[in-house]
Structure formats: structure tokens, C-alpha cells
Scaffold this active site. Structure first.
Site, short mmCIF file in Angstrom:
data_model
loop_
_atom_site.label_atom_id
_atom_site.label_comp_id
_atom_site.label_asym_id
_atom_site.label_seq_id
_atom_site.Cartn_x
_atom_site.Cartn_y
_atom_site.Cartn_z
N ASN A 11 0.86 -1.18 0.00
CA ASN A 11 0.00 0.00 0.00
C ASN A 11 0.90 1.23 0.00
O ASN A 11 1.49 1.56 1.02
CB ASN A 11 -0.89 -0.05 1.26
CG ASN A 11 -1.73 1.20 1.43
OD1 ASN A 11 -1.81 2.04 0.54
ND2 ASN A 11 -2.36 1.34 2.60
N LYS A 13 0.03 4.22 -0.25
CA LYS A 13 -0.64 5.39 0.33
C LYS A 13 -0.42 6.61 -0.57
O LYS A 13 -0.37 6.47 -1.78
CB LYS A 13 -0.15 5.61 1.77
CG LYS A 13 -0.26 4.32 2.61
CD LYS A 13 -0.06 4.52 4.07
CE LYS A 13 -0.22 3.18 4.79
NZ LYS A 13 -0.12 3.29 6.23
N HIS A 98 -9.57 1.14 4.94
CA HIS A 98 -8.30 1.31 5.65
C HIS A 98 -8.53 2.26 6.83
O HIS A 98 -9.33 3.20 6.73
CB HIS A 98 -7.25 1.88 4.70
CG HIS A 98 -5.88 1.86 5.28
ND1 HIS A 98 -5.46 2.80 6.21
CD2 HIS A 98 -4.84 1.01 5.13
CE1 HIS A 98 -4.22 2.52 6.58
NE2 HIS A 98 -3.82 1.44 5.93
N GLU A 100 -6.92 4.64 7.88
CA GLU A 100 -6.68 6.06 7.56
C GLU A 100 -7.89 6.67 6.85
O GLU A 100 -8.14 7.87 6.94
CB GLU A 100 -5.40 6.20 6.72
CG GLU A 100 -4.16 5.99 7.58
CD GLU A 100 -2.95 5.45 6.85
OE1 GLU A 100 -2.91 5.49 5.61
OE2 GLU A 100 -2.03 4.96 7.54
N GLU A 168 -5.49 -4.99 10.66
CA GLU A 168 -4.44 -3.99 10.87
C GLU A 168 -4.71 -3.21 12.16
O GLU A 168 -5.49 -2.24 12.15
CB GLU A 168 -4.41 -2.99 9.71
CG GLU A 168 -4.11 -3.60 8.36
CD GLU A 168 -3.57 -2.55 7.40
OE1 GLU A 168 -2.43 -2.70 6.98
OE2 GLU A 168 -4.28 -1.58 7.11
N GLY A 174 2.47 2.16 10.84
CA GLY A 174 3.47 3.23 10.71
C GLY A 174 4.20 3.55 12.00
O GLY A 174 4.85 4.59 12.10
N SER A 214 3.22 -2.26 10.39
CA SER A 214 4.66 -2.40 10.64
C SER A 214 5.22 -3.77 10.30
O SER A 214 6.09 -4.28 11.00
CB SER A 214 4.99 -2.02 12.09
OG SER A 214 4.67 -0.66 12.32
P1 PGA Z 1 2.78 0.18 7.65
O1 PGA Z 1 1.32 0.40 7.03
O2 PGA Z 1 3.32 -1.11 7.06
O3 PGA Z 1 3.58 1.37 7.19
O4 PGA Z 1 2.63 0.10 9.13
C1 PGA Z 1 0.45 -0.67 6.85
C2 PGA Z 1 -0.87 -0.17 6.28
O5 PGA Z 1 -1.32 0.90 6.68
O6 PGA Z 1 -1.46 -0.83 5.41
#
Ligand code: PGA
Length: 251
Positions: A11, A13, A98, A100, A168, A174, A214
């Protein structure tokens, strides 16, 4: 239990300009240089790069996915993107719900389910994301929160159409922090049980459950070897071909 081929989805983003396609070319080179990867590999770039990623990835088996879609097929929704447009650009998958999007755009489970339905209607495979906050984990309610999110976010159409679930934990995205192996195993077992209860054992066991948050080159092997973890949704570490390839090869 059916053996599911693992799926590793990157992803990107809101990251990526035309020159990021060099990174994709490097990933393609790594993937075709050695033994064929054991995972289905998907890259979800920003919509501006989707058609290029789909075209460029095709020869090396890299599939393309969108990061979000609207619930409607078309219409007066300035700035939004319909599932059919993603499919038209070459996507086979789309991430919906997601955290976010849920947090930054106030998306509810109902909306996420409608987006998943729109995706299925356009011939895409939705990757439906769920995750608890740190406060919910600390309160001991993580499993019930996830069960409720899944119940409301997964459409009934999942009975006949392929989709993917991504667990997640919001606090792991992140941050460089991940749940313990035991906590991931317990959550994925609980999600699996919920899917089997709702869709029956054959269908429920055929739905991939990805872990995200992560996932990095150093922890991918351990996480991907946990029962009921059928792949990963990778954010930051998918931006560098070398790191993403290390995760792909950890399968
Ligand atoms: P990350 O993000 O691997 O940077 O923690 C995962 C995600 O949001 O899909």
C-alpha cells in the site's frame, strides 16, 4: 483446510511520482531473477500511477490494486474514484476501509461494506481492512471490536465472490510496533472462526486474512508463519523494492 496461496499487498498510500516506477521495475527484476515468489503480489499505488503499475507489472506477475473506491458506479462526486474506473485502469484489487480512511474520512462500516459491494460489482477483489485502536486493545475489547467491524463491513456477496480481509491494528500502522505472535495468532483465529460461522467452513476457510501494521523485512518471516496469517498488507516497507521483495520472499 484449504491451502491458501499467501498474498502480499503493498500500500503506497499518498506516495509515488512517475520516478517511483523505477522502484517497481527493480521489484520486477528481483521477482524474476530467482525462483518464482510463492506469494500473489499486489501493488496499490496512488490512482495517478495505477494504469502504469498495471501495465508495467503485468510481465512480472505483479498485480495492481486501488486504495479506495466510491460506493457509486459514477456520478457527481468530485475527486472520488469509482471501482469500475480502477478496473478500467487495470486494477484487480482495491483496499477498502483502511483505518486512515475510517479515521480521516469518517468512513463507517456500512460505507465500507457498500464500497466492497461496489468493488465486487466492478469485478475487483476488495481487501477489507479492520483494526482496533490501542485504547480498545488495552480495554481487552480488541476481538469483539474486530468481530463487529467484520460483521458489518463484509458484504453477503462474499459467499460467492472473492475478497480478502486485512487485520491492521491501528496502533501498529506506521509505528514500528506490532502485536505479539500470540496476539496475532489469537486475533486471526478469532477472525477465521467468525468467517466460518458466517459463511460455512469451506467458504470461511478460503478467505485470506492478511496481517498489516509495521510488517518489515526483519519480522515478516515470523508473522507470516503464524497460523491463519495468509499474507500481509505492507505500507512503508513496500516503497522500497529491496525491502518489499524481502517480505515477499519471507513467504
Ligand atoms: P505500515 O502500514 O506497514 O507502514 O505500518 C500498513 C498499512 O497501513 O497498510
Amino acid at each position: 483446510m484449504t491451502t491458501l496461496s499467501p498474498l502480499i499487498a503493498g500500500n503506497w498510500k499518498m506516495n509515488g511520482l512517475t520516478h517511483s516506477l523505477d522502484e517497481l521495475a527493480e521489484l520486477a527484476r528481483l521477482m524474476t531473477a530467482g525462483a518464482a515468489p510463492r506469494a500473489v503480489v499486489v501493488v496499490c499505488p496512488p490512482a495517478t500511477l495505477l494504469a502504469a503499475v498495471a501495465a508495467q507489472g503485468a510481465s512480472s506477475g505483479i498485480l495492481a490494486g486501488g486504495q479506495d473506491c466510491h460506493t457509486d458506479a459514477s456520478g457527481a462526486h468530485t475527486g472520488d474514484i469509482a471501482a469500475g474506473m480502477l478496473a478500467d485502469a487495470g486494477a484487480q484489487f482495491v483496499i477498502v476501509g483502511h483505518s486512515e480512511r475510517r479515521a480521516g474520512h469518517s468512513e463507517t462500516d456500512d460505507e465500507v461494506r457498500a464500497k466492497a459491494e461496489a468493488a465486487i460489482g466492478a469485478g475487483l477483489k476488495p481487501i477489507i481492512c479492520v483494526g482496533e485502536t490501542e485504547a480498545e486493545r488495552d480495554a481487552g475489547t480488541a476481538e469483539s471490536v474486530i468481530a463487529a467491524q467484520l460483521a458489518a463491513s463484509i458484504p453477503d456477496a462474499a459467499e460467492q465472490h472473492e475478497l480478502v480481509v486485512a487485520y491492521e491494528p491501528v496502533w501498529a500502522i506506521g509505528t514500528g510496533r506490532t502485536p505479539s505472535v500470540e496476539d496475532i495468532a489469537a486475533m486471526h483465529a478469532s477472525i477465521r472462526a467468525g468467517l466460518v460461522e458466517r459463511f460455512g467452513s469451506e467458504r470461511g476457510e478460503s478467505i485470506r486474512i492478511l496481517y498489516g501494521g509495521s510488517m518489515k523485512p526483519h519480522n515478516a518471516r515470523e508473522i507470516l508463519s503464524i497460523e491463519n496469517v495468509n499474507g500481509g498488507l505492507v505500507g512503508g516497507a513496500s516503497l522500497l523494492a529491496k525491502d518489499f521483495y524481502t517480505i515477499i520472499s519471507a513467504v
